[in-house]
Design an enzyme around this catalytic site. Structure first.
Site, mmCIF file in Angstrom:
data_model
loop_
_atom_site.group_PDB
_atom_site.id
_atom_site.type_symbol
_atom_site.label_atom_id
_atom_site.label_comp_id
_atom_site.label_asym_id
_atom_site.label_seq_id
_atom_site.Cartn_x
_atom_site.Cartn_y
_atom_site.Cartn_z
ATOM 1 N N CYS A 97 0.822 -1.218 0.000
ATOM 2 C CA CYS A 97 0.000 0.000 0.000
ATOM 3 C C CYS A 97 0.860 1.274 0.000
ATOM 4 C CB CYS A 97 -0.974 -0.045 1.166
ATOM 5 S SG CYS A 97 -2.375 1.060 0.900
ATOM 6 N N ARG A 134 -12.696 6.101 -1.310
ATOM 7 C CA ARG A 134 -11.528 5.247 -1.063
ATOM 8 C C ARG A 134 -11.859 3.832 -1.555
ATOM 9 N NH1 ARG A 134 -7.604 7.108 2.199
ATOM 10 N NH2 ARG A 134 -6.837 5.071 2.780
ATOM 11 N N HIS A 201 -3.203 -5.637 2.402
ATOM 12 C CA HIS A 201 -2.792 -5.676 3.809
ATOM 13 C C HIS A 201 -3.371 -6.929 4.435
ATOM 14 C CE1 HIS A 201 -1.694 -1.395 4.407
ATOM 15 N NE2 HIS A 201 -2.685 -1.078 3.612
#
Ligand code: GLN
Length: 252
Positions: A97, A134, A201
């Site tokens: 990320c 997002r 993640h």
């Protein structure tokens, strides 16, 4: 002979460690120890230099724009040049990320600041356009095996505002479910030599032992060992993978 020690260089460990990225360190450590190798974990913070030992993995976890801006300067000096040389030479680097975004040529933050990246991969990252959300949720992708074996499925969790555009970099995988690099082109992550970048993640490696072992194998090869690492009993890891993959698939 298989090297008896591997060093994990955890870049900016205190700043870039979101959504359990430290789990990647634990996963690498355990899978090496189970094969009789010692593991050293070295945190590399601002102002500290990288000291490869010959058998190394470099981890660059996720963080917010604020942390990325704080370390961009540090990265543009010798440390960045060292990391570029390591990636060019086939050293093993995994960026997640925020770390992945800084492996490209630049990352423009949500506030409009253009942070220079390492330039290890031909890609750049733009902020979300006005009104764009997002990109959040579980991801399932298919990753070609670098050795020509069967495609592998990899699962993880993404949460990013930035949209990564590949400017020639090879994608790490193709999105089956989730958003990936930019929510548009179906690509997820990027790969060059043994440098890997991904938005996943959550943590990535404990649920994806295939990828963990690839990183270890490539680090050993880079250290001059041409044997294969021994397989492990992955019953628990496979169950964790299947549980997430099943959930992601059932939501389409
Ligand atoms: N700051 C970056 C973004 O939101 C990265 C966030 C992260 O590492 N989760 O795009």
């Amino acid at each position: 002979m298989q090297p008896d020690k591997l060093t994990i260089h955890h870049l900016y460990a205190d700043m870039m460690n979101m959504y359990g990225d430290r789990g990647n360190v634990i996963s690498l450590r355990k899978r090496c120890e189970w094969r009789g190798m010692d593991v050293d974990v070295v945190d590399v913070n601002i102002g500290e230099s990288i000291r490869p030992t010959g058998c190394d993995i470099f981890l660059f976890g996720g963080g917010q724009d604020r942390e990325q801006a704080l370390l961009a300067d540090d990265l543009s000096g010798t440390k960045g040049a060292d990391l570029r040389a390591i990636a060019d030479d086939g050293g093993v680097v995994l960026g997640v990320c925020g770390g992945y975004q800084l492996m490209g040529h630049y990352y423009e933050t949500a506030g409009g600041e253009k942070l220079p990246g390492l330039g290890i991969m031909d890609l750049h990252t733009e902020p979300a356009a006005d009104g764009e959300e997002r990109l959040i949720g579980n991801v399932l992708m298919r990753v070609p095996d670098p050795e020509g074996g069967p495609e592998q499925e990899v699962v993880g969790f993404e949460n990013h505002g930035g949209r990564t555009i590949l400017d020639g970099a090879e994608p790490l995988g193709r999105v089956v479910a989730g958003h990936g690099n930019n929510g548009q082109d179906g690509t997820e992550g990027a790969r060059r030599n043994n440098a890997y970048g991904t938005y996943m993640h959550g943590s990535l490696l404990p649920k994806n032992p295939w990828l963990t072992d690839r990183l270890i194998q490539e680090a050993l090869r880079h250290a001059g060992y041409d044997g294969e690492i021994e397989p492990l009993d992955d019953g628990l890891e496979a169950a964790a993978f299947s549980s997430v993959a099943g959930r992601v698939r059932s939501r389409g």
